[in-house]
Design an enzyme around this catalytic site. Structure first.
Site, short mmCIF file in Angstrom:
data_model
loop_
_atom_site.label_atom_id
_atom_site.label_comp_id
_atom_site.label_asym_id
_atom_site.label_seq_id
_atom_site.Cartn_x
_atom_site.Cartn_y
_atom_site.Cartn_z
N CYS A 296 -5.82 -13.94 1.14
CA CYS A 296 -5.74 -15.30 1.67
C CYS A 296 -7.09 -15.99 1.52
O CYS A 296 -8.12 -15.34 1.35
CB CYS A 296 -5.36 -15.29 3.15
SG CYS A 296 -4.03 -14.16 3.58
N ARG B 94 -5.26 -22.95 5.26
CA ARG B 94 -5.41 -21.69 4.54
C ARG B 94 -4.27 -21.53 3.55
O ARG B 94 -3.26 -22.23 3.59
CB ARG B 94 -5.41 -20.54 5.53
CG ARG B 94 -4.20 -20.44 6.47
CD ARG B 94 -3.07 -19.54 6.00
NE ARG B 94 -3.46 -18.20 5.74
CZ ARG B 94 -3.62 -17.27 6.70
NH1 ARG B 94 -3.36 -17.56 7.96
NH2 ARG B 94 -3.98 -16.04 6.37
N ASN C 65 -6.50 -11.06 5.91
CA ASN C 65 -6.57 -9.63 5.65
C ASN C 65 -8.02 -9.16 5.50
O ASN C 65 -8.84 -9.82 4.84
CB ASN C 65 -5.80 -9.28 4.38
CG ASN C 65 -4.39 -8.81 4.70
OD1 ASN C 65 -4.07 -8.48 5.84
ND2 ASN C 65 -3.54 -8.77 3.69
#
Length: 329
Positions: free
Chosen positions: A2, A16, A79
């Site tokens: 991401c 995002r 992540n």
């Protein structure tokens, strides 16, 4: 994988990408002021700031990927596999600080804090635990970006403790840890938005042989470190008007610079990571904009168009199928 970013014109924007090989069925989710949060260790909160963001709702509980509250504070989890490590939960009588399970970290901060400064105070008296939401939904390895119109920080829970970093570029990707992401920008200190000048060697006359050579040397692959550099360069050099339409459009162009196309990033045999959705939230107005992989039309949900004094979640499924607008048919 991401990428998250912030952007400021007249208003402040935060959003995002979610890059993954499949969707969990996430939805735009508004948590009104009177929805009761029953935190695993920190007790119940019956009245709080309202939130809007992207969440997977499990058993009536919003597991937020990213969200913004009505005061303009935003937060996103990305992540952080291989580096994230959490504390073990302790009995209540063995700790004097608040214990917060990783899955409830976003609502715990956003329901109570109006600014990054207030979030820092909460973080200073918090233990982030690895307590799972359920057997079916184990603990994710994440780190977080928290921002308001005035400041931005990154929070990383690792084996050596909880780290809180100032984030002067307002960008976050995945690995390495944030100081490593920032340090890598030193490799691109000579990159410019301008057409390059010949500095290779005095004995050679090298030409800028085409237009569009600004940014020469910026990486273009899909690794998290390269995405950090690319979005930091794109964001910090971006120019747009201050009107809402121009600002939102520019924000999607900033994150579009690291869009992941199906087939380019194989994560397992026959499985390809794609940009499932891209979000942009006007934190001042509480408007959550998004696009999806197959729907590039910008869709918006306004939290203030809903009853924010309710006690029930308000959810909108993603409009994931695009439409072609014909001009001659």
């Amino acid at each position: 994988m991401c990428t998250a970013a912030t952007y400021k014109t007249k208003d402040f924007y935060m959003g995002r990408t979610l890059d993954y090989e499949f969707s969990y069925g996430e939805q735009i989710t508004i948590t009104p002021r009177n929805y009761e949060f029953d935190f695993r260790f920190a007790g119940k909160i019956k009245s709080h700031y309202a939130l809007i963001g992207m969440a997977f709702v499990a058993g009536g509980y919003p597991l937020y990927y990213d969200a913004v509250n009505e005061k303009g504070l935003g937060m996103a989890g990305l992540n952080f596999v291989g580096n994230a490590a959490y504390e073990e939960a302790l009995p209540e009588d063995e700790t004097e600080v608040s214990q917060v399970a990783q899955f409830e970290f976003i609502p715990w901060i956003l329901t109570q804090c109006a600014t990054v400064a207030e979030a820092r105070e909460k973080l200073a008296a918090m233990r982030l635990t690895g307590t799972a939401f359920s057997e079916q939904l184990p603990t994710a390895q994440l780190h977080w970006i928290i921002a308001d119109k005035d400041s931005c920080i990154v929070v990383e829970s690792m084996k050596d403790g909880l780290h809180v970093y100032d984030n002067p570029v307002g960008v976050l990707t995945n690995n390495p840890p944030f100081p490593g992401q920032m340090f890598a920008l030193n490799n691109y200190a000579g990159v410019s938005r301008k057409q390059p000048e010949s500095t290779f060697a005095g004995v050679l006359q090298l030409d800028a042989y085409s237009r569009g050579m600004g940014g020469m040397g910026i990486p273009g692959d899909l690794s998290s470190q390269s995405r950090f550099v690319k979005v930091a360069f794109t964001k910090l050099n971006s120019i747009s008007g201050e009107e809402e339409g121009e600002s939102v459009s520019q924000f999607f162009h900033i994150l579009g610079s690291v869009d992941q196309q199906r087939g380019c990033c194989e994560v397992t045999e026959g499985k390809y990571e794609i940009t499932i959705y891209t979000s942009c939230c006007n934190t001042a107005k509480g408007i959550y904009y998004y696009t999806t992989y197959d729907n590039h039309q910008i869709t918006a949900v306004d939290m203030h168009a809903e009853n924010l004094d309710s006690d029930q979640l308000i959810c909108y499924p993603l409009l994931s199928k695009g439409e072609v607008r014909w001009q001659n048919k």
